[in-house]
Design a protein around this motif. Structure first.
Motif, PDB file in Angstrom:
ATOM      1  N   GLU A  82       7.642  18.386  75.225  1.00  0.00           N
ATOM      2  CA  GLU A  82       8.646  17.343  74.997  1.00  0.00           C
ATOM      3  C   GLU A  82      10.043  17.928  74.793  1.00  0.00           C
ATOM      4  O   GLU A  82      11.029  17.203  74.905  1.00  0.00           O
ATOM      5  CB  GLU A  82       8.264  16.497  73.778  1.00  0.00           C
ATOM      6  N   PHE A  83      10.120  19.210  74.509  1.00  0.00           N
ATOM      7  CA  PHE A  83      11.406  19.842  74.236  1.00  0.00           C
ATOM      8  C   PHE A  83      11.925  20.671  75.413  1.00  0.00           C
ATOM      9  O   PHE A  83      12.974  21.300  75.307  1.00  0.00           O
ATOM     10  CB  PHE A  83      11.315  20.700  72.968  1.00  0.00           C
ATOM     11  N   HIS A  84      11.189  20.673  76.533  1.00  0.00           N
ATOM     12  CA  HIS A  84      11.676  21.388  77.718  1.00  0.00           C
ATOM     13  C   HIS A  84      13.019  20.796  78.120  1.00  0.00           C
ATOM     14  O   HIS A  84      13.156  19.594  78.308  1.00  0.00           O
ATOM     15  CB  HIS A  84      10.682  21.281  78.870  1.00  0.00           C
ATOM     16  N   GLY A  85      14.038  21.637  78.220  1.00  0.00           N
ATOM     17  CA  GLY A  85      15.377  21.198  78.582  1.00  0.00           C
ATOM     18  C   GLY A  85      16.225  20.754  77.401  1.00  0.00           C
ATOM     19  O   GLY A  85      17.427  20.556  77.552  1.00  0.00           O
ATOM     20  N   ALA A  86      15.646  20.605  76.223  1.00  0.00           N
ATOM     21  CA  ALA A  86      16.395  20.154  75.039  1.00  0.00           C
ATOM     22  C   ALA A  86      17.128  21.306  74.351  1.00  0.00           C
ATOM     23  O   ALA A  86      18.175  21.104  73.740  1.00  0.00           O
ATOM     24  CB  ALA A  86      15.462  19.467  74.043  1.00  0.00           C
TER      25      ALA A  86
END
Length: 169
Positions: A82-86
């Motif tokens: 869910e945090f890929h790219g965040a």
């Protein structure tokens, strides 16, 4: 109590010499805070992101951050994917979370630049490497290095696996 120190705390501390001394580190599946809380206590100049999907464990991690006065800890509730790219970190660590190929899929996208996975694994990790190579290559990772990481003389060495990220994923 001795087993908690030797099996969990010292085991978690074994990863610290292989982590950056500045920047940020993400601990995947932080659970009770191993190795993330130990890393944060030992590396106060490093921002440690504790990534944990379970609310009850996140509450525990937040409480430990306050009790231990670890201003360098941020608890992030959710799955790593869910945090890929965040955000991007210099290193990703995990302990007793998943096989090497799965850790590569969820951890490598969190790395910036030439970051690396620095994972606490079991003694049989070398058996996981052949199955993980295809995923590692596809995601732009280098060859895994298996290290025996000592802590203190009376405790068995821990196994640490380092996987460098090469270029953009």
């Amino acid at each position: 109590m001795d087993r908690i120190w030797s099996r969990h705390i010292y085991n978690s501390a074994a990863v610290v010499p292989y982590l950056p001394t500045t920047g940020s580190v993400a601990d995947l599946g932080s659970g009770a805070g191993l190795p993330g809380i130990v890393v944060a206590a030992m590396l106060p100049a490093v921002e440690v992101l504790l990534i944990e999907p379970m609310e009850r464990r996140c509450a525990w991690l937040s409480e430990m951050r306050e009790v231990l006065e670890l201003s360098n800890v941020e608890v992030k509730r959710g799955r790593a994917e869910e945090f890929h790219g965040a955000f991007e970190v210099e290193a990703v660590t995990a302990r007793a979370v998943a096989s090497l190929d799965k850790l590569a899929r969820i951890g490598l996208p969190l790395l910036g630049g030439e970051g690396e996975l620095v994972l606490l694994k079991g003694r049989n990790v070398e058996r996981e490497i052949p199955a993980a190579r295809k995923v590692l290559r596809r995601l732009g990772a280098g060859e895994p290095t298996v290290l025996r990481a000592p802590t203190i003389p009376v405790v068995e060495d821990t196994v640490v696996v380092r996987v460098p990220r090469r270029g953009s994923v």
